[in-house]
Design a protein around this motif. Structure first.
Motif, short mmCIF file in Angstrom:
data_model
loop_
_atom_site.label_atom_id
_atom_site.label_comp_id
_atom_site.label_asym_id
_atom_site.label_seq_id
_atom_site.Cartn_x
_atom_site.Cartn_y
_atom_site.Cartn_z
N ALA A 28 58.96 54.85 37.48
CA ALA A 28 59.69 53.76 36.85
C ALA A 28 58.80 52.74 36.14
CB ALA A 28 60.54 53.02 37.90
N GLU A 29 57.50 52.76 36.38
CA GLU A 29 56.60 51.76 35.79
C GLU A 29 55.23 52.38 35.54
OE1 GLU A 29 55.79 48.55 38.63
OE2 GLU A 29 56.60 49.85 40.20
N PRO A 30 54.45 51.77 34.64
CA PRO A 30 53.14 52.33 34.30
C PRO A 30 52.09 52.05 35.36
CG PRO A 30 53.51 50.34 33.05
CD PRO A 30 54.79 50.61 33.79
N MET A 31 51.03 52.86 35.32
CA MET A 31 49.86 52.68 36.18
C MET A 31 48.82 51.87 35.42
SD MET A 31 49.70 56.74 37.10
CE MET A 31 50.86 57.26 35.83
N GLU A 32 48.00 51.11 36.16
CA GLU A 32 46.84 50.46 35.55
C GLU A 32 45.61 51.32 35.84
OE1 GLU A 32 46.13 46.11 35.47
OE2 GLU A 32 47.87 46.02 36.79
N VAL A 33 44.94 51.72 34.78
CA VAL A 33 43.81 52.64 34.94
C VAL A 33 42.62 52.18 34.10
CG1 VAL A 33 45.32 54.61 35.38
CG2 VAL A 33 44.57 54.14 33.04
N GLY A 34 41.43 52.66 34.47
CA GLY A 34 40.22 52.36 33.72
C GLY A 34 39.12 53.33 34.07
#
Length: 632
Positions: free
Chosen positions: A378-384
């Protein structure tokens, strides 16, 4: 002198991940008495974290795929610095090794007609990754472990002892390789639980120890990845190849801090996930290099068409090779368009229904829900970017896995050459299967050539290994190894990380020289019975050697290529493309020298367009115009 248990074997395999298990299985199948040494609990190898799949040109989803296309993609991904023979063997044999796993019981996902399913991944022209949801590495380890058990059960029936010819030593760490003259004679180790010293007497040792990520502050690697195999090889007289090339996987978790760096599998992007910055822009369209322009979409509409028609050659830019995606994310964050916690957004919820996400990406769904309170349906992931893989490693013979030291072999991430300057996703699992098998065969063949003449270990070498292992426990004063480790990680992360500059690398080398003096005087309190501080004090020597090797090679290579980006030399150089950098250890000091890269054979050059070759090769290396042609 402390009591030492002596155990005679034909082959000792250091590492119980995919490469180590496949090597040990092959050595045992060749009739050699084999020991498997696992630094952690058996079954906990870092291979289980390889989630997306094993790359092999089976052609189950796209009939146009074949080994020549896989080879071409691998060379492109490695920016033409790969060992051509390794890349060729890998592309030709990966399918056979994957089918062998299936024969041994691996339960791959299936196509509608019952074949092994294959998915898209960055840098691969066709859907090529054989997979088990997003838990492929776990299934690979389970299957290879079961094969080990099958061989042990056969030995129990035939010889009356399941450990007669193949035994696993869990939670055991090798601190030194021992030699008889120039030849390997065995491996000196300690059992982590008790501190008991063990000498594995064996004329052949296969290194399968994985990578070096724990030298960096932010990494997807588990605690075992302290560069043990790289350092053991150096101290034994072997050479390391192209250590400057360290891959920063573009998508690691960035929140919460306790799990920063944990991997977000590339299969999220392979199954349709898109990258957006804080402005909501799908930014990767602006980062497609000219050399890839004809292969990647220029608009969202064109990119979306790839998922409905994989035969279309215009792939989404999120599926660029990992080095390109990692640098793009790093730029977005540096220029102020990052997410609140210093990454970008990876969104798969707009591409697939929730039920499909939980079916195809169960580990990712569980990981984010439990660790970050994020529902990826339902929502985006925070990635790096996170330090993930080292392309550099022990210089080996492609066909046998043999290092320059007689009796020493290497396979998997610890071996260099296969991936050039950057590894394509999915090539790691098939790499460790192909070259794990070949190193096991190579070690068996070496043993056959020895006959009855076996090397022996000198008593003074054994005493020196014991003294070095006990030194941190016997000092009355000294620094805490955890504090020194933290400074080493910060030096590598900040000064030899994803973007490098000559002045910063020189500063890193100065810091490492000071850290070397401190490592020589670290002190561990307590005794040898499961003492993590003592374990780290010994691991520090390995991380220090590996870090200096990376830094010196990074300073020497004055260009940007693959996993090595120099801000002060931002372009690829056709001249540097011809250069391998070899690290050795002489008189206790890390030395560097250059060696030419092996050229591609004319028949392999013909797989590429001449215009593409011109971006990588010098004029003298280019084939005549009439011989270069596009592969149809």
């Amino acid at each position: 002198m402390s009591e030492i248990t002596r155990l005679p074997y034909d082959v000792v395999v250091i590492g119980a991940g995919g490469a180590g298990l496949r090597a040990a299985i092959e050595a045992r199948q060749q009739g050699k008495k084999t020991a498997i040494i696992s630094k952690s609990l058996f079954g906990k190898a870092h291979t289980v974290m390889a989630e997306g799949g094993a790359a092999a040109a089976l052609g189950n989803v796209s009939q146009q795929d074949r080994w020549q296309v896989h080879f071409r993609d691998t060379i492109r991904g490695g920016k033409f610095l790969n060992d051509p023979r390794m890349a060729e063997l890998h592309a030709k044999e990966a399918g056979e090794r994957v089918l062998e796993l299936e024969y041994w019981g691996a339960l791959f996902d299936r196509t509608s007609d019952g074949k092994i399913s294959q998915r898209n991944f960055g840098g691969h022209e066709y859907p090529r990754l054989a997979h088990v949801g997003d838990r492929t590495g776990l299934e690979l380890i389970r299957t290879l472990q079961q094969r080990v058990v099958q061989l042990q059960q056969a030995d129990a029936v035939e010889l009356g002892d399941p450990d007669a010819m193949l035994k696993v030593f869990a939670e055991t760490t090798v601190t030194e390789l021992v030699k008889d003259g120039e030849r390997i004679a065995g491996a000196f180790a300690y059992i982590r639980e008790s501190g008991e010293f063990v000498l594995f007497e064996a004329p052949a040792v296969i290194l399968a120890t994985g990578g070096v990520g724990k030298s960096f502050k932010v990494t997807s690697n588990s605690w075992e990845y302290t560069g043990d195999g790289h350092a053991l090889a150096l101290r034994a007289g072997a050479t390391l190849l192209n250590m400057e090339f360290v891959q920063f996987h573009p998508t690691g978790m960035v929140w919460p801090p306790s799990v920063k760096g944990i991997l977000v599998t590339e299969s999220v992007r392979g199954d349709g996930g898109v990258l957006r910055n804080s402005n909501g822009e799908r930014f990767m369209f602006g980062y497609v290099p000219d050399v890839f322009r004809s292969h990647y979409a220029e608009s969202e509409e064109e990119a979306d068409g790839w998922y409905t028609d994989p035969e279309n050659n215009r792939r989404p830019p999120e599926l660029l090779p990992r080095d390109e995606v990692a640098r793009a994310i790093n730029t977005e964050v540096k220029e102020g368009r990052g997410s609140p916690h210093g990454g970008v957004y990876l969104d798969v919820s707009t591409r697939m229904p929730a039920s499909e996400i939980t079916r195809r990406l169960p580990s990712m769904h569980h990981q984010f829900r439990e660790l970050a309170d994020v529902d990826i349906t339902a929502e985006p992931m925070e990635v790096g970017p996170t330090c993930h893989y080292v392309m550099g490693g022990v210089e080996v013979d492609a066909d046998t896995g043999a290092a320059v030291v007689p009796g020493l072999f290497a396979a998997g991430e610890v071996a260099g050459g296969m991936h050039g300057s950057n590894r394509l996703g999915g090539n790691s699992l098939s790499d460790l299967l192909v070259f794990g098998c070949r190193s096991g065969l190579g070690a068996a063949s070496y043993l056959d050539g020895l006959g009855s003449e076996r090397p022996t270990v000198a008593e003074e070498d054994l005493q020196a290994a014991v003294a070095a292992a006990q030194a941190p426990l016997q000092r009355e004063a000294g620094e805490n190894p955890y504090a020194v480790h933290q400074e080493l990680q910060e030096t590598m992360n900040d000064l030899v990380g994803i973007i490098r500059r000559g002045s910063e690398i020189e500063e890193a080398l100065e810091n490492l020289a000071k850290i070397r003096e401190r490592v020589a005087n670290v002190r561990s309190e307590g005794g040898t019975i499961y003492n993590p501080g003592w374990h780290l004090a010994l691991d520090l020597w390995n991380m220090l050697l590996v870090s200096e090797s990376i830094a010196r090679a990074a300073l020497e290579r004055e260009e940007s290529r693959g996993g090595h980006t120099r801000d002060d030399f931002p372009e690829m150089s056709p001249e540097w493309r011809k250069v391998n950098l070899l690290v050795s250890l002489r008189d206790g000091k890390v030395r560097l020298r250059q060696r030419p890269v092996d050229p591609l054979r004319p028949d392999l050059l013909e797989l590429f367009e001449r215009e593409e070759l011109a971006k990588y090769l010098t004029d003298a290396e280019l084939p005549a115009e009439e011989t270069a042609k596009e592969d149809k």
